[in-house]
Motif scaffolding. Structure first.
Motif, PDB file in Angstrom:
ATOM      1  N   ILE A 185       0.842  -1.203   0.000  1.00 11.75           N
ATOM      2  CA  ILE A 185       0.000   0.000   0.000  1.00 11.75           C
ATOM      3  C   ILE A 185       0.880   1.257   0.000  1.00 11.75           C
ATOM      4  CG2 ILE A 185      -1.604   1.372   1.435  1.00 11.75           C
ATOM      5  CD1 ILE A 185      -3.088  -1.258   2.049  1.00 11.75           C
ATOM      6  N   VAL A 186       1.905   1.264   0.846  1.00 11.63           N
ATOM      7  CA  VAL A 186       2.783   2.449   0.884  1.00 11.63           C
ATOM      8  C   VAL A 186       3.518   2.594  -0.444  1.00 11.63           C
ATOM      9  CG1 VAL A 186       4.664   3.611   2.083  1.00 11.63           C
ATOM     10  CG2 VAL A 186       3.044   2.229   3.398  1.00 11.63           C
ATOM     11  N   GLU A 187       4.034   1.488  -0.956  1.00 16.85           N
ATOM     12  CA  GLU A 187       4.788   1.557  -2.224  1.00 16.85           C
ATOM     13  C   GLU A 187       3.883   2.045  -3.363  1.00 16.85           C
ATOM     14  OE1 GLU A 187       8.086  -1.940  -1.304  1.00 16.85           O
ATOM     15  OE2 GLU A 187       6.264  -2.451  -2.390  1.00 16.85           O
ATOM     16  N   MET A 188       2.666   1.515  -3.413  1.00 17.99           N
ATOM     17  CA  MET A 188       1.757   1.891  -4.503  1.00 17.99           C
ATOM     18  C   MET A 188       1.265   3.331  -4.345  1.00 17.99           C
ATOM     19  SD  MET A 188      -0.276  -1.702  -4.969  1.00 17.99           S
ATOM     20  CE  MET A 188      -1.216  -1.305  -6.450  1.00 17.99           C
ATOM     21  N   ALA A 189       1.121   3.759  -3.098  1.00 18.95           N
ATOM     22  CA  ALA A 189       0.697   5.147  -2.853  1.00 18.95           C
ATOM     23  C   ALA A 189       1.801   6.107  -3.322  1.00 18.95           C
ATOM     24  CB  ALA A 189       0.402   5.356  -1.374  1.00 18.95           C
ATOM     25  N   LEU A 190       3.061   5.722  -3.085  1.00 19.80           N
ATOM     26  CA  LEU A 190       4.181   6.560  -3.551  1.00 19.80           C
ATOM     27  C   LEU A 190       4.210   6.621  -5.070  1.00 19.80           C
ATOM     28  CD1 LEU A 190       6.865   5.413  -0.957  1.00 19.80           C
ATOM     29  CD2 LEU A 190       6.171   7.794  -1.351  1.00 19.80           C
ATOM     30  N   GLU A 191       3.904   5.480  -5.705  1.00 26.25           N
ATOM     31  CA  GLU A 191       3.865   5.468  -7.178  1.00 26.25           C
ATOM     32  C   GLU A 191       2.726   6.331  -7.695  1.00 26.25           C
ATOM     33  OE1 GLU A 191       3.714   1.436  -8.796  1.00 26.25           O
ATOM     34  OE2 GLU A 191       5.472   1.008  -7.541  1.00 26.25           O
ATOM     35  N   LYS A 192       1.576   6.221  -7.037  1.00 24.98           N
ATOM     36  CA  LYS A 192       0.386   6.930  -7.516  1.00 24.98           C
ATOM     37  C   LYS A 192       0.457   8.438  -7.282  1.00 24.98           C
ATOM     38  CE  LYS A 192      -4.636   6.966  -7.108  1.00 24.98           C
ATOM     39  NZ  LYS A 192      -5.536   6.167  -7.923  1.00 24.98           N
ATOM     40  N   TRP A 193       0.853   8.803  -6.071  1.00 23.26           N
ATOM     41  CA  TRP A 193       0.782  10.222  -5.713  1.00 23.26           C
ATOM     42  C   TRP A 193       2.141  10.916  -5.660  1.00 23.26           C
ATOM     43  CZ3 TRP A 193      -2.760   7.221  -2.323  1.00 23.26           C
ATOM     44  CH2 TRP A 193      -4.090   7.329  -2.735  1.00 23.26           C
ATOM     45  N   GLY A 194       3.213  10.126  -5.756  1.00 22.64           N
ATOM     46  CA  GLY A 194       4.555  10.706  -5.609  1.00 22.64           C
ATOM     47  C   GLY A 194       4.870  10.994  -4.143  1.00 22.64           C
ATOM     48  N   ALA A 195       6.142  11.358  -3.870  1.00 23.17           N
ATOM     49  CA  ALA A 195       6.552  11.651  -2.490  1.00 23.17           C
ATOM     50  C   ALA A 195       6.253  13.122  -2.176  1.00 23.17           C
ATOM     51  CB  ALA A 195       8.043  11.377  -2.345  1.00 23.17           C
ATOM     52  N   PRO A 196       6.030  13.467  -0.923  1.00 28.16           N
ATOM     53  CA  PRO A 196       5.958  12.547   0.207  1.00 28.16           C
ATOM     54  C   PRO A 196       4.547  11.976   0.407  1.00 28.16           C
ATOM     55  CG  PRO A 196       5.817  14.805   1.001  1.00 28.16           C
ATOM     56  CD  PRO A 196       5.944  14.886  -0.506  1.00 28.16           C
ATOM     57  N   VAL A 197       4.522  10.741   0.903  1.00 29.49           N
ATOM     58  CA  VAL A 197       3.277  10.142   1.387  1.00 29.49           C
ATOM     59  C   VAL A 197       3.482   9.971   2.892  1.00 29.49           C
ATOM     60  CG1 VAL A 197       2.044   7.935   1.470  1.00 29.49           C
ATOM     61  CG2 VAL A 197       2.494   9.011  -0.742  1.00 29.49           C
ATOM     62  N   TYR A 198       2.491  10.383   3.660  1.00 25.78           N
ATOM     63  CA  TYR A 198       2.616  10.289   5.123  1.00 25.78           C
ATOM     64  C   TYR A 198       2.085   8.937   5.600  1.00 25.78           C
ATOM     65  CZ  TYR A 198       4.328  14.978   5.447  1.00 25.78           C
ATOM     66  OH  TYR A 198       5.144  16.071   5.324  1.00 25.78           O
ATOM     67  N   VAL A 199       2.707   8.404   6.647  1.00 23.11           N
ATOM     68  CA  VAL A 199       2.246   7.140   7.224  1.00 23.11           C
ATOM     69  C   VAL A 199       2.095   7.364   8.724  1.00 23.11           C
ATOM     70  CG1 VAL A 199       2.660   4.658   7.477  1.00 23.11           C
ATOM     71  CG2 VAL A 199       3.556   5.865   5.459  1.00 23.11           C
ATOM     72  N   ARG A 200       0.872   7.110   9.213  1.00 20.39           N
ATOM     73  CA  ARG A 200       0.633   7.299  10.648  1.00 20.39           C
ATOM     74  C   ARG A 200       1.065   6.035  11.385  1.00 20.39           C
ATOM     75  NH1 ARG A 200      -2.623   6.028  14.626  1.00 20.39           N
ATOM     76  NH2 ARG A 200      -3.320   7.558  16.160  1.00 20.39           N
ATOM     77  N   HIS A 201       2.126   6.147  12.154  1.00 19.67           N
ATOM     78  CA  HIS A 201       2.767   5.053  12.894  1.00 19.67           C
ATOM     79  C   HIS A 201       3.597   4.200  11.922  1.00 19.67           C
ATOM     80  CE1 HIS A 201       3.416   2.649  16.437  1.00 19.67           C
ATOM     81  NE2 HIS A 201       3.134   1.546  15.781  1.00 19.67           N
ATOM     82  N   GLU A 202       4.557   3.446  12.441  1.00 17.23           N
ATOM     83  CA  GLU A 202       5.350   2.539  11.591  1.00 17.23           C
ATOM     84  C   GLU A 202       4.363   1.633  10.854  1.00 17.23           C
ATOM     85  OE1 GLU A 202       9.563   1.843  13.959  1.00 17.23           O
ATOM     86  OE2 GLU A 202       8.091   0.250  13.971  1.00 17.23           O
ATOM     87  N   ILE A 203       4.494   1.545   9.554  1.00 19.88           N
ATOM     88  CA  ILE A 203       3.514   0.770   8.760  1.00 19.88           C
ATOM     89  C   ILE A 203       3.424  -0.661   9.296  1.00 19.88           C
ATOM     90  CG2 ILE A 203       5.193   0.213   6.903  1.00 19.88           C
ATOM     91  CD1 ILE A 203       1.447   0.920   6.364  1.00 19.88           C
ATOM     92  N   VAL A 204       4.579  -1.245   9.603  1.00 20.00           N
ATOM     93  CA  VAL A 204       4.685  -2.480  10.393  1.00 20.00           C
ATOM     94  C   VAL A 204       5.887  -2.270  11.305  1.00 20.00           C
ATOM     95  CG1 VAL A 204       3.707  -3.939   8.562  1.00 20.00           C
ATOM     96  CG2 VAL A 204       6.190  -3.696   8.708  1.00 20.00           C
ATOM     97  N   HIS A 205       5.960  -3.056  12.368  1.00 18.42           N
ATOM     98  CA  HIS A 205       6.996  -2.819  13.376  1.00 18.42           C
ATOM     99  C   HIS A 205       8.340  -3.408  12.944  1.00 18.42           C
ATOM    100  CE1 HIS A 205       3.616  -2.252  16.527  1.00 18.42           C
ATOM    101  NE2 HIS A 205       4.002  -1.102  16.016  1.00 18.42           N
ATOM    102  N   ASN A 206       8.965  -2.768  11.961  1.00 18.58           N
ATOM    103  CA  ASN A 206      10.302  -3.203  11.552  1.00 18.58           C
ATOM    104  C   ASN A 206      11.080  -2.022  11.010  1.00 18.58           C
ATOM    105  OD1 ASN A 206      12.351  -4.402   9.453  1.00 18.58           O
ATOM    106  ND2 ASN A 206      11.891  -5.993  10.934  1.00 18.58           N
ATOM    107  N   LYS A 207      12.217  -1.755  11.659  1.00 16.99           N
ATOM    108  CA  LYS A 207      13.029  -0.580  11.314  1.00 16.99           C
ATOM    109  C   LYS A 207      13.557  -0.655   9.878  1.00 16.99           C
ATOM    110  CE  LYS A 207      17.300   1.595  13.028  1.00 16.99           C
ATOM    111  NZ  LYS A 207      17.296   2.558  11.975  1.00 16.99           N
ATOM    112  N   PHE A 208      13.953  -1.851   9.454  1.00 15.25           N
ATOM    113  CA  PHE A 208      14.508  -2.032   8.110  1.00 15.25           C
ATOM    114  C   PHE A 208      13.446  -1.686   7.056  1.00 15.25           C
ATOM    115  CE2 PHE A 208      15.572  -4.602   4.395  1.00 15.25           C
ATOM    116  CZ  PHE A 208      16.934  -4.391   4.261  1.00 15.25           C
ATOM    117  N   VAL A 209      12.225  -2.144   7.295  1.00 20.02           N
ATOM    118  CA  VAL A 209      11.115  -1.855   6.368  1.00 20.02           C
ATOM    119  C   VAL A 209      10.815  -0.359   6.361  1.00 20.02           C
ATOM    120  CG1 VAL A 209       8.628  -2.183   5.985  1.00 20.02           C
ATOM    121  CG2 VAL A 209      10.055  -4.153   6.594  1.00 20.02           C
ATOM    122  N   VAL A 210      10.735   0.211   7.549  1.00 27.60           N
ATOM    123  CA  VAL A 210      10.402   1.635   7.684  1.00 27.60           C
ATOM    124  C   VAL A 210      11.497   2.499   7.037  1.00 27.60           C
ATOM    125  CG1 VAL A 210      10.156   3.494   9.391  1.00 27.60           C
ATOM    126  CG2 VAL A 210       8.900   1.351   9.689  1.00 27.60           C
TER     127      VAL A 210
END
Ligand code: 10D
Ligand code: SF4
Length: 320
Positions: free
Chosen positions: A30-55
Motif C-alpha cells: 500500500i505504501v509503495e503503490m501510494a508513492l507510485e500513484k501520488w509521488g513523495a511525500p506520502v505520510y504514514v501514521r505510525h510505523e507501517i509495520v513494526h520493523n526498522k529495516f522496512v520503515v
C-alpha cells in the motif's frame, strides 16, 4: 606456522512459516503503490509495520512516518498502519478532507467489526490485549471511550468490574500467545458463563502458525533467535513461546549484528525464525552469519503451509 581454523558443526533449524504475513505484505505494498500513484511525500501514521529495516526502506522512497494525524499536511495522502486505528482517526481525516488509505490488516478490521456488532447488540466489551499497543488502542477505539474493558492476564479477569455479567462479549488482539490466551479465555468463561465471543479467540493464522513452528523446533535447540523488532508484539511472543517450549536461550535480534556470539559458544543446534513484520533478507543475513562461523547444516522444519493473500484497497488499483 598458521593453524587452519576448523569450524564447529552446527545444525540450524529454520522454522516455517516465518516472516511476512499477508497483512504485512499488503500494508507495505500500500505504501509503495501510494508513492507510485501520488509521488513523495506520502505520510504514514505510525510505523507501517513494526520493523526498522522496512520503515527505513520506505522512508528512503519518500514515506514520512508520524505518530499523529495532526502532524500531516492537509494536501498529502496519509496511510494508516497495519495495526489499525481508532474510529476517530479516519473520521478526522475525512473531516479535514484528506486523502487517506487504511492499511489495517483485514484480520484486524474483522475484530473491529466484531466489537462494533457486540456493542450494537447491547453487550459490554472486554478486550484481551496488551495495554498501549497500537492494535489494542485501535480496537478499543472502535467504541466510545470507556466502553471496552482491557484484560491482559488471568489475574486481571478476577479484578475486572463489569456492568452486567449476563451482557458481555470479548475480542482479542491478533498477535497474542495462543497458549496464554486459552487460559485467559477460560478464566473469562468461568467467571462470566454468559460471555459471548469468537469460537476460540481472534489470534490470526500467521501468529498461530509461527508459534506452532517454534514449538516444533525449540526442544531440539540450544539457542533460538527470533528476527524481529522490540516493539513487535508477535515477534516477542515467539521468544516467550520458545522459552516455554524448552529452549531457555531465546532472543530477539533485529539483524545479524545483534547476535551475541559469546553467549552461543559451544552450541550444537540453533533455531531461527522471524516475526510477521521481518523481511526475509534479514533472516538470510542471520543464517549467513551462522554459516560464516560454523560448519552449518540447515534443516527447514515446516509445520504449515500458507497461501493467504489480501488485495490492496481499490483506490490504489485504479490509475490516478
Ligand atoms: O506488534 P505487532 O506484532 O502487532 O505488529 P508487527 O508490525 O510486528 O506485525 C504485524 C502485525 C500486525 C499489523 C498486527 F496484526
Ligand atoms: Fe494480519 Fe495476522 Fe499479519 Fe497481523 S499478524 S497483519 S492480523 S495476518
Amino acid at each position: 606456522m598458521t593453524q587452519a581454523m576448523t569450524k564447529a558443526p552446527l545444525t540450524l533449524y529454520l522454522a516455517a512459516p516465518r516472516g511476512f504475513c499477508a497483512g504485512v505484505d499488503r500494508a507495505i505494498k500500500i505504501v509503495e503503490m501510494a508513492l507510485e500513484k501520488w509521488g513523495a511525500p506520502v505520510y504514514v501514521r505510525h510505523e507501517i509495520v513494526h520493523n526498522k529495516f522496512v520503515v527505513d526502506g520506505l522512508r528512503d522512497k519518500g514515506a514520512v512516518f508520524v505518530e499523529e494525524l495532526e502532524e500531516c499536511p492537509l494536501d498529502r495522502p496519509v496511510i494508516f498502519s497495519a495495526h489499525g486505528v481508532p474510529k476517530a482517526v479516519p473520521a478526522e481525516a475525512a473531516r479535514r478532507e484528506m486523502v487517506y488509505v487504511d492499511a489495517t490488516c483485514p484480520l484486524v478490521s474483522k475484530v473491529h467489526i466484531e466489537a462494533a456488532r457486540h456493542h450494537e447488540n447491547g453487550l459490554q466489551m472486554i478486550m484481551i490485549g496488551h495495554e498501549g499497543h497500537p492494535e489494542t488502542i485501535g480496537t478499543m477505539g472502535q467504541l466510545p471511550e470507556g466502553e471496552v474493558l482491557l484484560v491482559e492476564t488471568v489475574a486481571d479477569v478476577a479484578e475486572v468490574e463489569v456492568r452486567d455479567p449476563d451482557k458481555l462479549a470479548f475480542v482479542t488482539q491478533t498477535t497474542l500467545s495462543v497458549d496464554d490466551t486459552v487460559d485467559i479465555v477460560a478464566a473469562l468463561r468461568a467467571r462470566f458463563p454468559a460471555i459471548v465471543g469468537p469460537h476460540k479467540e481472534d489470534i490470526c493464522y500467521a501468529t498461530t502458525n509461527r508459534q506452532e513452528a517454534v514449538k516444533a523446533i525449540a526442544p531440539d535447540c540450544d539457542a533460538l533467535l527470533v528476527v524481529g523488532a522490540p516493539n513487535s508484539s508477535n515477534s516477542k511472543r515467539l521468544v516467550e513461546v520458545a522459552r516455554k517450549a524448552g529452549c531457555s536461550y531465546a532472543q530477539l535480534v533485529q539483524r545479524a549484528e545483534d547476535i551475541d556470539w559469546r553467549a552461543l559458544e559451544g552450541i550444537r543446534a540453533v533455531g531461527v525464525t522471524a516475526g510477521a513484520s521481518a523481511p526475509e533478507v534479514l533472516i538470510d543475513e542471520v543464517v549467513a552469519a551462522f554459516g560464516d562461523r560454523f560448519e552449518m547444516t540447515v534443516e527447514k522444519v515446516e509445520t504449515a503451509q500458507e497461501n493467504v493473500e489480501f488485495k490492496v484497497p481499490r483506490v490504489l488499483r485504479v490509475p490516478a
